[in-house]
Design a protein around this motif. Structure first.
Motif, PDB file in Angstrom:
ATOM      1  N   LEU A   1      25.530  63.476 -28.882  1.00 56.91           N
ATOM      2  CA  LEU A   1      24.992  63.003 -30.154  1.00 56.91           C
ATOM      3  C   LEU A   1      23.493  63.219 -30.102  1.00 56.91           C
ATOM      4  CD1 LEU A   1      24.946  61.375 -32.853  1.00 56.91           C
ATOM      5  CD2 LEU A   1      24.721  59.309 -31.433  1.00 56.91           C
ATOM      6  N   HIS A   2      22.951  63.796 -31.174  1.00 58.27           N
ATOM      7  CA  HIS A   2      21.525  64.086 -31.245  1.00 58.27           C
ATOM      8  C   HIS A   2      20.885  63.401 -32.444  1.00 58.27           C
ATOM      9  CE1 HIS A   2      21.770  67.326 -28.221  1.00 58.27           C
ATOM     10  NE2 HIS A   2      23.005  67.422 -28.693  1.00 58.27           N
ATOM     11  N   GLY A   3      19.625  63.046 -32.282  1.00 57.15           N
ATOM     12  CA  GLY A   3      18.842  62.468 -33.364  1.00 57.15           C
ATOM     13  C   GLY A   3      18.256  63.550 -34.242  1.00 57.15           C
ATOM     14  N   PRO A   4      17.548  63.166 -35.285  1.00 59.81           N
ATOM     15  CA  PRO A   4      16.995  64.119 -36.250  1.00 59.81           C
ATOM     16  C   PRO A   4      16.048  65.161 -35.647  1.00 59.81           C
ATOM     17  CG  PRO A   4      16.787  61.872 -37.073  1.00 59.81           C
ATOM     18  CD  PRO A   4      17.279  61.784 -35.658  1.00 59.81           C
ATOM     19  N   LYS A   5      15.403  64.843 -34.541  1.00 64.81           N
ATOM     20  CA  LYS A   5      14.480  65.790 -33.900  1.00 64.81           C
ATOM     21  C   LYS A   5      15.174  66.606 -32.816  1.00 64.81           C
ATOM     22  CE  LYS A   5      10.551  62.847 -34.840  1.00 64.81           C
ATOM     23  NZ  LYS A   5       9.578  61.928 -34.282  1.00 64.81           N
ATOM     24  N   GLY A   6      16.513  66.457 -32.695  1.00 61.04           N
ATOM     25  CA  GLY A   6      17.277  67.207 -31.705  1.00 61.04           C
ATOM     26  C   GLY A   6      17.419  66.507 -30.366  1.00 61.04           C
ATOM     27  N   GLU A   7      16.813  65.331 -30.207  1.00 61.76           N
ATOM     28  CA  GLU A   7      16.885  64.617 -28.935  1.00 61.76           C
ATOM     29  C   GLU A   7      18.296  64.091 -28.675  1.00 61.76           C
ATOM     30  OE1 GLU A   7      15.713  61.484 -32.002  1.00 61.76           O
ATOM     31  OE2 GLU A   7      15.498  63.645 -31.730  1.00 61.76           O
ATOM     32  N   ARG A   8      18.778  64.216 -27.428  1.00 61.66           N
ATOM     33  CA  ARG A   8      20.106  63.716 -27.085  1.00 61.66           C
ATOM     34  C   ARG A   8      20.064  62.198 -27.013  1.00 61.66           C
ATOM     35  NH1 ARG A   8      22.354  64.623 -21.275  1.00 61.66           N
ATOM     36  NH2 ARG A   8      20.977  62.873 -20.964  1.00 61.66           N
ATOM     37  N   LEU A   9      20.991  61.553 -27.719  1.00 60.47           N
ATOM     38  CA  LEU A   9      21.063  60.097 -27.731  1.00 60.47           C
ATOM     39  C   LEU A   9      22.213  59.579 -26.879  1.00 60.47           C
ATOM     40  CD1 LEU A   9      20.424  59.537 -31.534  1.00 60.47           C
ATOM     41  CD2 LEU A   9      18.758  59.494 -29.655  1.00 60.47           C
ATOM     42  N   VAL A  10      23.326  60.290 -26.871  1.00 56.36           N
ATOM     43  CA  VAL A  10      24.517  59.929 -26.095  1.00 56.36           C
ATOM     44  C   VAL A  10      25.137  61.230 -25.621  1.00 56.36           C
ATOM     45  CG1 VAL A  10      26.886  59.025 -26.246  1.00 56.36           C
ATOM     46  CG2 VAL A  10      25.038  57.805 -27.362  1.00 56.36           C
ATOM     47  N   GLY A  11      25.715  61.227 -24.435  1.00 57.11           N
ATOM     48  CA  GLY A  11      26.398  62.427 -23.976  1.00 57.11           C
ATOM     49  C   GLY A  11      27.530  62.123 -23.022  1.00 57.11           C
ATOM     50  N   PHE A  12      28.607  62.871 -23.139  1.00 59.23           N
ATOM     51  CA  PHE A  12      29.723  62.856 -22.202  1.00 59.23           C
ATOM     52  C   PHE A  12      29.819  64.282 -21.676  1.00 59.23           C
ATOM     53  CE2 PHE A  12      30.545  58.998 -24.323  1.00 59.23           C
ATOM     54  CZ  PHE A  12      31.574  58.303 -23.704  1.00 59.23           C
ATOM     55  N   ASP A  13      29.729  64.463 -20.359  1.00 55.96           N
ATOM     56  CA  ASP A  13      29.809  65.817 -19.823  1.00 55.96           C
ATOM     57  C   ASP A  13      30.229  65.795 -18.359  1.00 55.96           C
ATOM     58  OD1 ASP A  13      27.232  66.546 -17.997  1.00 55.96           O
ATOM     59  OD2 ASP A  13      26.638  65.138 -19.570  1.00 55.96           O
TER      60      ASP A  13
END
Length: 134
Positions: free
Chosen positions: A51-63
């Motif tokens: 999940l990314h914010g409006p500026k492209g920053e990752r907010l949540v990740g599953f990997d």
């Protein structure tokens, strides 16, 4: 492989390259590939759901790109299996117990809904983009 497992795998692999856009520039991105099973990826999947914010920053990740230390002690060794998730943009990662494809998708969307809700953003997808051909 049973028909049910084949269906679940096909469902999960169909997410590869998808981007779901939400209000105010938030988006989720899916990368998933079937690979040969290894000790690190015994389920035979390489994935990154973010999940990314409006500026492209990752907010949540599953990997499962790399192993992470278990929670609770810096003296515990890193697990061999590399499935993990990042609860916030600053979270270095915590182990994730991969059980099945549907649960991975459900767990990811639960976190997406949590973060969007905390920010007052609707969980309704406003656009779906397919980048799998790029």
């Amino acid at each position: 492989m049973s028909g049910e497992l084949e269906h679940a795998l096909a469902f999960l692999l169909a997410f590869d390259g998808r981007v779901h856009h939400y209000a105010d520039g938030y988006f989720v991105k899916f990368e998933i590939r079937q690979v040969e099973p290894t000790k690190e990826r015994p389920h035979g999947l390489r994935y990154s759901f973010t999940l990314h914010g409006p500026k492209g920053e990752r907010l949540v990740g599953f990997d499962n790109a790399h192993a992470v230390a278990p929670l609770g002690s810096r003296y515990k060794s890193k697990p061999v299996v590399t499935d993990h998730w990042h609860r916030t943009e600053d979270d270095a990662g915590r182990p994730y117990s991969f059980e099945r494809a549907e649960k991975l998708v459900d767990d990811f969307f639960d976190e997406v809904e949590r973060v969007l809700g905390e920010r007052g953003i609707s969980f309704d997808v406003v656009e779906v983009e397919d980048r799998s051909e790029e």
